[in-house]
Design a protein around this motif. Structure first.
Motif, PDB file in Angstrom:
ATOM      1  N   GLY A   1       0.814  -1.204   0.000  1.00 52.00           N
ATOM      2  CA  GLY A   1       0.000   0.000   0.000  1.00 52.00           C
ATOM      3  C   GLY A   1       0.848   1.253   0.000  1.00 52.00           C
ATOM      4  O   GLY A   1       1.196   1.759   1.057  1.00 52.00           O
TER       5      GLY A   1
ATOM      6  N   TRP B   1      -2.947   4.921   0.716  1.00 57.57           N
ATOM      7  CA  TRP B   1      -4.034   4.222   1.404  1.00 57.57           C
ATOM      8  C   TRP B   1      -5.253   4.083   0.498  1.00 57.57           C
ATOM      9  O   TRP B   1      -5.988   3.096   0.598  1.00 57.57           O
TER      10      TRP B   1
ATOM     11  N   ALA C   1      -4.643   1.074  -1.835  1.00 52.54           N
ATOM     12  CA  ALA C   1      -4.564  -0.160  -1.050  1.00 52.54           C
ATOM     13  C   ALA C   1      -5.935  -0.597  -0.558  1.00 52.54           C
ATOM     14  O   ALA C   1      -6.287  -1.774  -0.620  1.00 52.54           O
ATOM     15  N   SER C   2      -6.728   0.350  -0.083  1.00 54.17           N
ATOM     16  CA  SER C   2      -8.045  -0.022   0.441  1.00 54.17           C
ATOM     17  C   SER C   2      -8.963  -0.493  -0.680  1.00 54.17           C
ATOM     18  O   SER C   2      -9.714  -1.459  -0.508  1.00 54.17           O
TER      19      SER C   2
ATOM     20  N   MET D   1      -1.389  -6.778   4.224  1.00 55.49           N
ATOM     21  CA  MET D   1      -1.108  -5.464   3.651  1.00 55.49           C
ATOM     22  C   MET D   1       0.003  -4.790   4.446  1.00 55.49           C
ATOM     23  O   MET D   1       0.036  -4.882   5.671  1.00 55.49           O
TER      24      MET D   1
ATOM     25  N   CYS E   1       1.815  -0.942   4.585  1.00 52.14           N
ATOM     26  CA  CYS E   1       1.676   0.420   4.081  1.00 52.14           C
ATOM     27  C   CYS E   1       2.539   1.363   4.922  1.00 52.14           C
ATOM     28  O   CYS E   1       2.196   1.686   6.053  1.00 52.14           O
TER      29      CYS E   1
ATOM     30  N   ASP F   1      -1.048   1.407  -7.262  1.00 50.50           N
ATOM     31  CA  ASP F   1      -0.683   2.820  -7.191  1.00 50.50           C
ATOM     32  C   ASP F   1      -0.375   3.301  -8.604  1.00 50.50           C
ATOM     33  O   ASP F   1       0.194   2.550  -9.397  1.00 50.50           O
TER      34      ASP F   1
END
Length: 92
Positions: free
Chosen positions: A8, A11, A14-15, A38, A40, A81
Motif C-alpha cells: 500500500g 491508502w 490499497a483499500s 497489507m 503500508c 498505485d
C-alpha cells in the motif's frame, strides 16, 4: 489458497485493492476471500524523494514493504498505485 500481499503505497489504492480482492472472490462463488496481508509505510517517507525524482530512494522504502510481505508468507504482491511502478521497475 494463495496469500495475497498488498503493498500500500497510498491508502486509497490499497483499500480499494483489498476490497476488490474480497469482492472478486465472492463473484467466483467462494464463501471467503484469500488471506490478505497489507503493508503500508506512510507516504510522507517517500514524498521528498518523489519531489526530487529520486526513484532509487522511493524504491528503498517500497522494498521494505516487499520484504515484510515476503516474511509474512505472501506468495505474491500487488501495488495498486498510479506511480509506484516508476520506482519498482527502475533498475536496481
Amino acid at each position: 489458497m494463495k496469500q495475497v500481499g498488498i503493498l500500500g503505497h497510498s491508502w486509497e489504492g490499497a483499500s480499494l485493492c483489498w476490497r476488490e480482492v474480497c469482492q472478486h472472490s465472492n463473484r467466483l462463488g467462494h464463501p471467503a476471500h484469500p488471506d490478505v496481508t497489507m503493508d503500508c509505510i506512510s507516504f510522507e517517507h517517500c514524498m521528498p524523494a518523489w519531489d526530487r525524482g529520486d526513484y532509487e530512494a522511493v524504491r528503498a522504502v517500497l522494498v521494505t514493504s516487499v520484504d515484510r510481505l515476503a516474511q509474512a508468507g505472501c506468495n505474491f504482491f500487488v501495488c495498486p498505485d498510479n506511480t509506484a511502478h516508476l520506482a519498482l521497475e527502475a533498475p536496481g
